[in-house]
Design an enzyme around this catalytic site. Sequence first.
Site, PDB file in Angstrom:
ATOM      1  N   SER A 114       0.827  -1.212   0.000  1.00 35.90           N
ATOM      2  CA  SER A 114       0.000   0.000   0.000  1.00 35.90           C
ATOM      3  C   SER A 114       0.856   1.253   0.000  1.00 35.90           C
ATOM      4  CB  SER A 114      -0.861  -0.026   1.262  1.00 35.90           C
ATOM      5  OG  SER A 114      -1.459   1.211   1.483  1.00 35.90           O
ATOM      6  N   TYR A 117      -2.162  -0.037  10.428  1.00 36.68           N
ATOM      7  CA  TYR A 117      -2.406  -0.711   9.143  1.00 36.68           C
ATOM      8  C   TYR A 117      -1.182  -0.579   8.246  1.00 36.68           C
ATOM      9  CZ  TYR A 117      -3.690  -1.294   4.301  1.00 36.68           C
ATOM     10  OH  TYR A 117      -3.671  -1.665   2.980  1.00 36.68           O
ATOM     11  N   LYS A 146       1.698  -3.442   6.844  1.00 36.39           N
ATOM     12  CA  LYS A 146       2.081  -3.712   5.445  1.00 36.39           C
ATOM     13  C   LYS A 146       3.596  -3.575   5.285  1.00 36.39           C
ATOM     14  CE  LYS A 146      -1.731  -4.818   3.583  1.00 36.39           C
ATOM     15  NZ  LYS A 146      -1.969  -5.992   2.768  1.00 36.39           N
TER      16      LYS A 146
HETATM   17  P1  NAD Z   1     -11.141  -6.222   0.916  1.00 38.36           P
HETATM   18  O1  NAD Z   1     -11.392  -6.068   2.375  1.00 38.36           O
HETATM   19  O2  NAD Z   1     -12.264  -5.980  -0.017  1.00 38.36           O
HETATM   20  O3  NAD Z   1     -10.555  -7.683   0.615  1.00 38.36           O
HETATM   21  C1  NAD Z   1      -9.762  -8.391   1.526  1.00 38.36           C
HETATM   22  C2  NAD Z   1     -10.312  -9.805   1.590  1.00 38.36           C
HETATM   23  O4  NAD Z   1      -9.509 -10.568   2.487  1.00 38.36           O
HETATM   24  C3  NAD Z   1     -11.741  -9.866   2.105  1.00 38.36           C
HETATM   25  O5  NAD Z   1     -12.506 -10.696   1.265  1.00 38.36           O
HETATM   26  C4  NAD Z   1     -11.594 -10.452   3.492  1.00 38.36           C
HETATM   27  O6  NAD Z   1     -12.742 -11.195   3.876  1.00 38.36           O
HETATM   28  C5  NAD Z   1     -10.357 -11.310   3.342  1.00 38.36           C
HETATM   29  N1  NAD Z   1      -9.599 -11.565   4.574  1.00 38.36           N
HETATM   30  C6  NAD Z   1      -9.142 -10.659   5.466  1.00 38.36           C
HETATM   31  N2  NAD Z   1      -8.450 -11.276   6.429  1.00 38.36           N
HETATM   32  C7  NAD Z   1      -8.476 -12.599   6.149  1.00 38.36           C
HETATM   33  C8  NAD Z   1      -7.920 -13.750   6.751  1.00 38.36           C
HETATM   34  N3  NAD Z   1      -7.207 -13.688   7.886  1.00 38.36           N
HETATM   35  N4  NAD Z   1      -8.117 -14.949   6.165  1.00 38.36           N
HETATM   36  C9  NAD Z   1      -8.832 -15.051   5.025  1.00 38.36           C
HETATM   37  N5  NAD Z   1      -9.372 -13.994   4.402  1.00 38.36           N
HETATM   38  C10 NAD Z   1      -9.191 -12.786   4.957  1.00 38.36           C
HETATM   39  O7  NAD Z   1      -9.906  -5.292   0.559  1.00 38.36           O
HETATM   40  P2  NAD Z   1      -9.325  -4.881  -0.861  1.00 38.36           P
HETATM   41  O8  NAD Z   1      -9.597  -3.441  -1.044  1.00 38.36           O
HETATM   42  O9  NAD Z   1      -9.724  -5.853  -1.878  1.00 38.36           O
HETATM   43  O10 NAD Z   1      -7.775  -5.007  -0.531  1.00 38.36           O
HETATM   44  C11 NAD Z   1      -7.039  -6.150  -0.908  1.00 38.36           C
HETATM   45  C12 NAD Z   1      -5.611  -5.982  -0.433  1.00 38.36           C
HETATM   46  O11 NAD Z   1      -5.063  -4.804  -1.026  1.00 38.36           O
HETATM   47  C13 NAD Z   1      -5.435  -5.830   1.069  1.00 38.36           C
HETATM   48  O12 NAD Z   1      -4.257  -6.505   1.449  1.00 38.36           O
HETATM   49  C14 NAD Z   1      -5.262  -4.335   1.253  1.00 38.36           C
HETATM   50  O13 NAD Z   1      -4.500  -4.049   2.397  1.00 38.36           O
HETATM   51  C15 NAD Z   1      -4.509  -3.972  -0.012  1.00 38.36           C
HETATM   52  N6  NAD Z   1      -4.682  -2.577  -0.430  1.00 38.36           N
HETATM   53  C16 NAD Z   1      -5.952  -2.101  -0.652  1.00 38.36           C
HETATM   54  C17 NAD Z   1      -6.096  -0.772  -1.063  1.00 38.36           C
HETATM   55  C18 NAD Z   1      -7.469  -0.189  -1.282  1.00 38.36           C
HETATM   56  O14 NAD Z   1      -7.597   1.037  -1.280  1.00 38.36           O
HETATM   57  N7  NAD Z   1      -8.516  -0.973  -1.478  1.00 38.36           N
HETATM   58  C19 NAD Z   1      -4.980   0.039  -1.254  1.00 38.36           C
HETATM   59  C20 NAD Z   1      -3.713  -0.490  -1.014  1.00 38.36           C
HETATM   60  C21 NAD Z   1      -3.580  -1.814  -0.617  1.00 38.36           C
HETATM   61  C1  WQD Z   2      -9.159   9.862  -0.048  1.00 40.03           C
HETATM   62  C2  WQD Z   2      -9.331  11.357   0.208  1.00 40.03           C
HETATM   63  C3  WQD Z   2      -9.793  11.910   2.492  1.00 40.03           C
HETATM   64  C4  WQD Z   2     -13.689   9.949   2.689  1.00 40.03           C
HETATM   65  C5  WQD Z   2      -6.663   4.868   2.192  1.00 40.03           C
HETATM   66  C6  WQD Z   2      -5.551   4.158   2.878  1.00 40.03           C
HETATM   67  C7  WQD Z   2      -4.555   3.683   1.867  1.00 40.03           C
HETATM   68  C8  WQD Z   2      -5.205   2.880   0.799  1.00 40.03           C
HETATM   69  C9  WQD Z   2      -6.317   3.625   0.168  1.00 40.03           C
HETATM   70  C10 WQD Z   2      -5.192   0.637   1.669  1.00 40.03           C
HETATM   71  C11 WQD Z   2      -8.653  11.844   1.473  1.00 40.03           C
HETATM   72  C12 WQD Z   2     -10.961  12.249   1.617  1.00 40.03           C
HETATM   73  C13 WQD Z   2     -12.461  10.430   2.286  1.00 40.03           C
HETATM   74  C14 WQD Z   2     -14.744  10.867   2.932  1.00 40.03           C
HETATM   75  C15 WQD Z   2     -13.275  12.671   2.328  1.00 40.03           C
HETATM   76  N1  WQD Z   2      -5.801   1.683   1.320  1.00 40.03           N
HETATM   77  N2  WQD Z   2     -12.264  11.773   2.110  1.00 40.03           N
HETATM   78  N3  WQD Z   2     -14.497  12.209   2.726  1.00 40.03           N
HETATM   79  O1  WQD Z   2      -7.085   7.861   2.966  1.00 40.03           O
HETATM   80  O2  WQD Z   2      -6.057   8.241   0.663  1.00 40.03           O
HETATM   81  O3  WQD Z   2      -6.134   6.009   1.562  1.00 40.03           O
HETATM   82  O4  WQD Z   2      -7.242   4.032   1.201  1.00 40.03           O
HETATM   83  O5  WQD Z   2      -4.026   0.389   1.616  1.00 40.03           O
HETATM   84  O6  WQD Z   2      -3.648   2.914   2.554  1.00 40.03           O
HETATM   85  O7  WQD Z   2      -4.917   5.049   3.761  1.00 40.03           O
HETATM   86  O8  WQD Z   2      -8.240   7.031   0.867  1.00 40.03           O
HETATM   87  O9  WQD Z   2     -10.515   7.108  -0.017  1.00 40.03           O
HETATM   88  O10 WQD Z   2     -10.168   7.184   2.487  1.00 40.03           O
HETATM   89  O11 WQD Z   2      -9.539   9.149   1.130  1.00 40.03           O
HETATM   90  O12 WQD Z   2     -13.110  13.883   2.171  1.00 40.03           O
HETATM   91  O13 WQD Z   2     -15.864  10.502   3.310  1.00 40.03           O
HETATM   92  O14 WQD Z   2     -10.727  11.611   0.400  1.00 40.03           O
HETATM   93  O15 WQD Z   2      -9.613  12.892   3.479  1.00 40.03           O
HETATM   94  O16 WQD Z   2      -8.170  13.119   1.204  1.00 40.03           O
HETATM   95  P1  WQD Z   2      -6.849   7.393   1.583  1.00 40.03           P
HETATM   96  P2  WQD Z   2      -9.692   7.558   1.138  1.00 40.03           P
END
Ligand code: NAD
Ligand code: WQD
Length: 354
Positions: free
Chosen positions: A129, A153, A157
């Site tokens: 992330s 979080y 990572k």
């Molecule tokens: P998500 O929550 O939709 O998907 C994660 C999945 O993992 C879910 O289906 C959940 O049920 C499953 N899970 C969690 N813990 C588990 C465990 N211990 N055993 C089995 N299953 C488990 O999230 P996502 O947005 O699809 O994110 C996927 C990955 O990408 C995560 O590792 C997240 O940290 C990373 N990531 C997401 C974002 C984002 O903004 N969505 C950004 C950067 C990184």
């Molecule tokens: C985006 C922008 C908020 C909600 C997070 C994690 C990052 C990655 C992606 C997992 C920011 C603003 C948000 C709302 C708002 N996930 N906002 N009103 O915080 O950039 O990143 O998700 O790895 O690790 O930190 O994403 O979509 O929450 O926010 O104004 O109701 O929108 O302040 O500027 P963020 P976000």
Amino acid sequence: MPASPTVVVTGGAGFIGSHTCVELLGNGYELIVVDDYLNSSPEVFARIEKAAGRAVGAVYRADIRDRRALSRVFEQHRVDAVVHFAARKAVGESTRRPAEYYDNNVGGTTALLHVMADHGVHRLVFSSSCSIYGDAVAVPLSEDAPARPTNPYAASKWMCEQILADVCRRRPEFHVLSLRYFNPVGAHPSGLLGDDPHGQPANLMPCLAQVAIGRRARLRVYGDDYPTPDGTGIRDYIHVMDVAQAHRLALEHLPDRSGMHVFNLGTGSGVSVLELVAAFGDACGRPIPYSVEARRPGDVPVLVADARRVASAWGWRPRHGLAAMCRDAWRFQYLNPMGYDGPAGLAAAADVRL
Ligand code: NAD
Ligand code: WQD
């Protein structure tokens, strides 16, 4: 790898995992999903099959920290590689429940590594992330920018990345690619799949979609006094279908080099909250009501990727722009107003034009 590699996808029922399953199924991969539905629903698998025209080969409901259950999965299939999405991902929740985040995200990754090694599987794509960069000193952020995680979080990572790097240093048979996603948004263009988190979403795009469909009265914009042109936070949004495609390329490139290699996944373009609000209003055909509130604790002003490393390594760039991200997120919300587990909605008519 064989012509039709078998890939274990942890967290394959989640947002990014489900879209990646569609991309991989469409390209001949055999998939085994392990998910405990902590933040997802098994309903998604019928949608995956419909979108891909093929089904996931096997689905196991299991917590990846349960090594016995995970071992049984690896005993039953000849696994070529793993794509590891399973994790808890809510930044705010991680500050309230840090031990659970470290336990799930770090403990899940070490359990997976043990089981992989026990079964002679050494190829892994890891979900990292942009949050590990923390409060960026300079943007765009290259992979060489220092990691300065500011919440449990992000720290979890970063710890996983360090563990994976250590394993690779000592075990040359391991091939690991860590993909640092910036802000994945959007949905499958059919409207069958999208972002459907349990409970109140914390991320901006699903909040916008819920306001547009009438599930919330207005969007809360967290701060308009950041040092940015319109005062709201700037992020690098990337379409989830581009993120999914990058995972297919990662699997193709895993055999290239042993060791651990890190790539940012972003577009390299920054978009402010108010710019996204306007773009979403264009996509759904009406302005999104919002109010400006206090800054959200822990938020940073600007996070934008330097995405050149992946472009030069794989000749790949994200293809979708902001309009497509909003259009597809809106289509999913419109066709599935209450998500996967709500009333059937309009998803059956996935070819409806909006
Ligand atoms: P998500 O929550 O939709 O998907 C994660 C999945 O993992 C879910 O289906 C959940 O049920 C499953 N899970 C969690 N813990 C588990 C465990 N211990 N055993 C089995 N299953 C488990 O999230 P996502 O947005 O699809 O994110 C996927 C990955 O990408 C995560 O590792 C997240 O940290 C990373 N990531 C997401 C974002 C984002 O903004 N969505 C950004 C950067 C990184
Ligand atoms: C985006 C922008 C908020 C909600 C997070 C994690 C990052 C990655 C992606 C997992 C920011 C603003 C948000 C709302 C708002 N996930 N906002 N009103 O915080 O950039 O990143 O998700 O790895 O690790 O930190 O994403 O979509 O929450 O926010 O104004 O109701 O929108 O302040 O500027 P963020 P976000």
